[in-house]
Design an enzyme around this catalytic site. Sequence first.
Site, PDB file in Angstrom:
ATOM      1  N   LYS A  13       0.831  -1.212   0.000  1.00  0.00           N
ATOM      2  CA  LYS A  13       0.000   0.000   0.000  1.00  0.00           C
ATOM      3  C   LYS A  13       0.864   1.260   0.000  1.00  0.00           C
ATOM      4  O   LYS A  13       0.632   2.188  -0.767  1.00  0.00           O
ATOM      5  CB  LYS A  13      -0.926   0.024   1.236  1.00  0.00           C
ATOM      6  N   ARG A 127      11.794  -5.997   4.122  1.00  0.00           N
ATOM      7  CA  ARG A 127      11.531  -4.550   4.014  1.00  0.00           C
ATOM      8  C   ARG A 127      12.603  -3.746   4.751  1.00  0.00           C
ATOM      9  O   ARG A 127      12.981  -4.075   5.865  1.00  0.00           O
ATOM     10  CB  ARG A 127      10.155  -4.224   4.598  1.00  0.00           C
ATOM     11  N   ARG A 160      12.046  -2.079  10.376  1.00  0.00           N
ATOM     12  CA  ARG A 160      11.061  -1.649  11.362  1.00  0.00           C
ATOM     13  C   ARG A 160      11.031  -2.626  12.530  1.00  0.00           C
ATOM     14  O   ARG A 160      11.142  -3.834  12.331  1.00  0.00           O
ATOM     15  CB  ARG A 160       9.673  -1.578  10.702  1.00  0.00           C
ATOM     16  N   ARG A 171       0.327  -9.292  13.351  1.00  0.00           N
ATOM     17  CA  ARG A 171      -0.295  -8.179  12.622  1.00  0.00           C
ATOM     18  C   ARG A 171      -1.166  -8.694  11.481  1.00  0.00           C
ATOM     19  O   ARG A 171      -2.239  -8.150  11.198  1.00  0.00           O
ATOM     20  CB  ARG A 171       0.786  -7.238  12.093  1.00  0.00           C
TER      21      ARG A 171
HETATM   22  P1  ADP Z   1       2.473  -1.840   3.215  1.00  0.00           P
HETATM   23  O1  ADP Z   1       2.518  -0.336   3.123  1.00  0.00           O
HETATM   24  O2  ADP Z   1       1.214  -2.413   2.645  1.00  0.00           O
HETATM   25  O3  ADP Z   1       2.756  -2.360   4.603  1.00  0.00           O
HETATM   26  P2  ADP Z   1       4.974  -1.705   1.704  1.00  0.00           P
HETATM   27  O4  ADP Z   1       4.612  -0.774   0.600  1.00  0.00           O
HETATM   28  O5  ADP Z   1       5.818  -1.163   2.807  1.00  0.00           O
HETATM   29  O6  ADP Z   1       3.643  -2.420   2.310  1.00  0.00           O
HETATM   30  O7  ADP Z   1       5.686  -2.977   1.033  1.00  0.00           O
HETATM   31  C1  ADP Z   1       6.190  -4.046   1.843  1.00  0.00           C
HETATM   32  C2  ADP Z   1       7.524  -4.536   1.265  1.00  0.00           C
HETATM   33  O8  ADP Z   1       7.276  -5.168   0.014  1.00  0.00           O
HETATM   34  C3  ADP Z   1       8.539  -3.418   0.996  1.00  0.00           C
HETATM   35  O9  ADP Z   1       9.830  -3.924   1.258  1.00  0.00           O
HETATM   36  C4  ADP Z   1       8.349  -3.112  -0.512  1.00  0.00           C
HETATM   37  O10 ADP Z   1       9.549  -2.626  -1.103  1.00  0.00           O
HETATM   38  C5  ADP Z   1       7.963  -4.480  -1.053  1.00  0.00           C
HETATM   39  N1  ADP Z   1       6.989  -4.432  -2.161  1.00  0.00           N
HETATM   40  C6  ADP Z   1       5.939  -3.567  -2.300  1.00  0.00           C
HETATM   41  N2  ADP Z   1       5.213  -3.867  -3.402  1.00  0.00           N
HETATM   42  C7  ADP Z   1       5.823  -4.946  -3.960  1.00  0.00           C
HETATM   43  C8  ADP Z   1       5.558  -5.744  -5.128  1.00  0.00           C
HETATM   44  N3  ADP Z   1       4.504  -5.489  -5.926  1.00  0.00           N
HETATM   45  N4  ADP Z   1       6.385  -6.782  -5.392  1.00  0.00           N
HETATM   46  C9  ADP Z   1       7.447  -7.057  -4.580  1.00  0.00           C
HETATM   47  N5  ADP Z   1       7.748  -6.349  -3.478  1.00  0.00           N
HETATM   48  C10 ADP Z   1       6.956  -5.306  -3.164  1.00  0.00           C
HETATM   49  P1  AMP Z   2       1.428   0.198   9.423  1.00  0.00           P
HETATM   50  O1  AMP Z   2       2.557   1.170   9.208  1.00  0.00           O
HETATM   51  O2  AMP Z   2       0.224   0.494   8.592  1.00  0.00           O
HETATM   52  O3  AMP Z   2       1.886  -1.237   9.299  1.00  0.00           O
HETATM   53  O4  AMP Z   2       0.949   0.410  10.937  1.00  0.00           O
HETATM   54  C1  AMP Z   2       1.847   0.190  12.022  1.00  0.00           C
HETATM   55  C2  AMP Z   2       1.057   0.137  13.326  1.00  0.00           C
HETATM   56  O5  AMP Z   2       0.431   1.403  13.578  1.00  0.00           O
HETATM   57  C3  AMP Z   2      -0.087  -0.871  13.362  1.00  0.00           C
HETATM   58  O6  AMP Z   2       0.362  -2.186  13.688  1.00  0.00           O
HETATM   59  C4  AMP Z   2      -0.991  -0.271  14.446  1.00  0.00           C
HETATM   60  O7  AMP Z   2      -0.476  -0.515  15.739  1.00  0.00           O
HETATM   61  C5  AMP Z   2      -0.864   1.225  14.164  1.00  0.00           C
HETATM   62  N1  AMP Z   2      -1.880   1.715  13.216  1.00  0.00           N
HETATM   63  C6  AMP Z   2      -1.664   2.227  11.963  1.00  0.00           C
HETATM   64  N2  AMP Z   2      -2.819   2.570  11.381  1.00  0.00           N
HETATM   65  C7  AMP Z   2      -3.802   2.265  12.270  1.00  0.00           C
HETATM   66  C8  AMP Z   2      -5.226   2.359  12.240  1.00  0.00           C
HETATM   67  N3  AMP Z   2      -5.884   2.832  11.161  1.00  0.00           N
HETATM   68  N4  AMP Z   2      -5.900   1.935  13.332  1.00  0.00           N
HETATM   69  C9  AMP Z   2      -5.263   1.471  14.420  1.00  0.00           C
HETATM   70  N5  AMP Z   2      -3.940   1.327  14.504  1.00  0.00           N
HETATM   71  C10 AMP Z   2      -3.199   1.722  13.439  1.00  0.00           C
END
Ligand code: ADP
Ligand code: AMP
Length: 236
Positions: A13, A127, A160, A171
């Site tokens: 995302k 990541r 992270r 998660r």
């Molecule tokens: P989210 O925001 O949904 O938690 P991220 O955008 O941080 O996910 O992506 C998670 C990991 O996967 C990152 O290391 C990113 O570089 C990688 N990634 C994102 N989209 C793709 C894809 N389509 N194919 C392979 N790796 C991806």
């Molecule tokens: P993310 O970066 O989206 O993976 O979020 C990291 C952490 O932030 C999550 O595991 C939750 O603890 C908190 N968080 C992010 N967005 C929300 C949301 N919309 N509602 C509740 N907790 C959230």
Amino acid sequence: MNFVFAGPPGAGKGTQAGLFHARHGLPHICTGDMLRQAVRDATGLGKRASEYMRRGDLVPDALVDEIVRARLAEPDCGDGFILDGYPRTLEQARVLDASLASAGRRLDAAVLFTIRDDVLLTRLAGRRVCSRCGMTYHVEYRPPRAAGRCDVDGAPLAQRKDDDADTIRHRIGVFRELTGPMVEYYRADRRLLQANAERPIQQIYEEICGFIEAPEQRQHSRARVRPIGIRPAPAV
Ligand code: ADP
Ligand code: AMP
């Protein structure tokens, strides 16, 4: 264009929202980033949120609803936004709709990133995030030009804290348990779009552009989204 990008952690995302921000100037509003910043700054919000985040649990709705409401009221969101990681519960989705309606606005659609758990585990384990600007990489799928350094500002990349194997599994479980009713809410309202998030980054980007450009081409949903003239951009 007012969009939500929904899906489990690691679905991509943030990566896609970052592309829409870089190529089309849409504000990328990531509640996870906002909460991590609050924890780093040791604000009242950060202190209340940190333990939930460390465990991989959701922060209470009221805390997140308020930061999103305030952020959406900022001038740069006037022409549209992409919300990444919010809403995550049915209650948050309802609050978002009410908050937008009170400002005479409406969410166009929620894009659900669909992806299998084993793919998520590989993505999250690899990541890496820039410690200064937050740019996201993957050791294998999206490596930086110089190992361990951000392409944008050269700062060190870090993992992270919640991207360890146990917290990742928790998660993903939280997402599967709590987000289903929210997805059904958007589906019932014909505002749900689905993207197969297992494909390469550029393909997913083009599919989402297609949702916006040519609503009649959507195969997974009958949601109505007004065309806004976004053009696909060069390959990543
Ligand atoms: P989210 O925001 O949904 O938690 P991220 O955008 O941080 O996910 O992506 C998670 C990991 O996967 C990152 O290391 C990113 O570089 C990688 N990634 C994102 N989209 C793709 C894809 N389509 N194919 C392979 N790796 C991806
Ligand atoms: P993310 O970066 O989206 O993976 O979020 C990291 C952490 O932030 C999550 O595991 C939750 O603890 C908190 N968080 C992010 N967005 C929300 C949301 N919309 N509602 C509740 N907790 C959230």
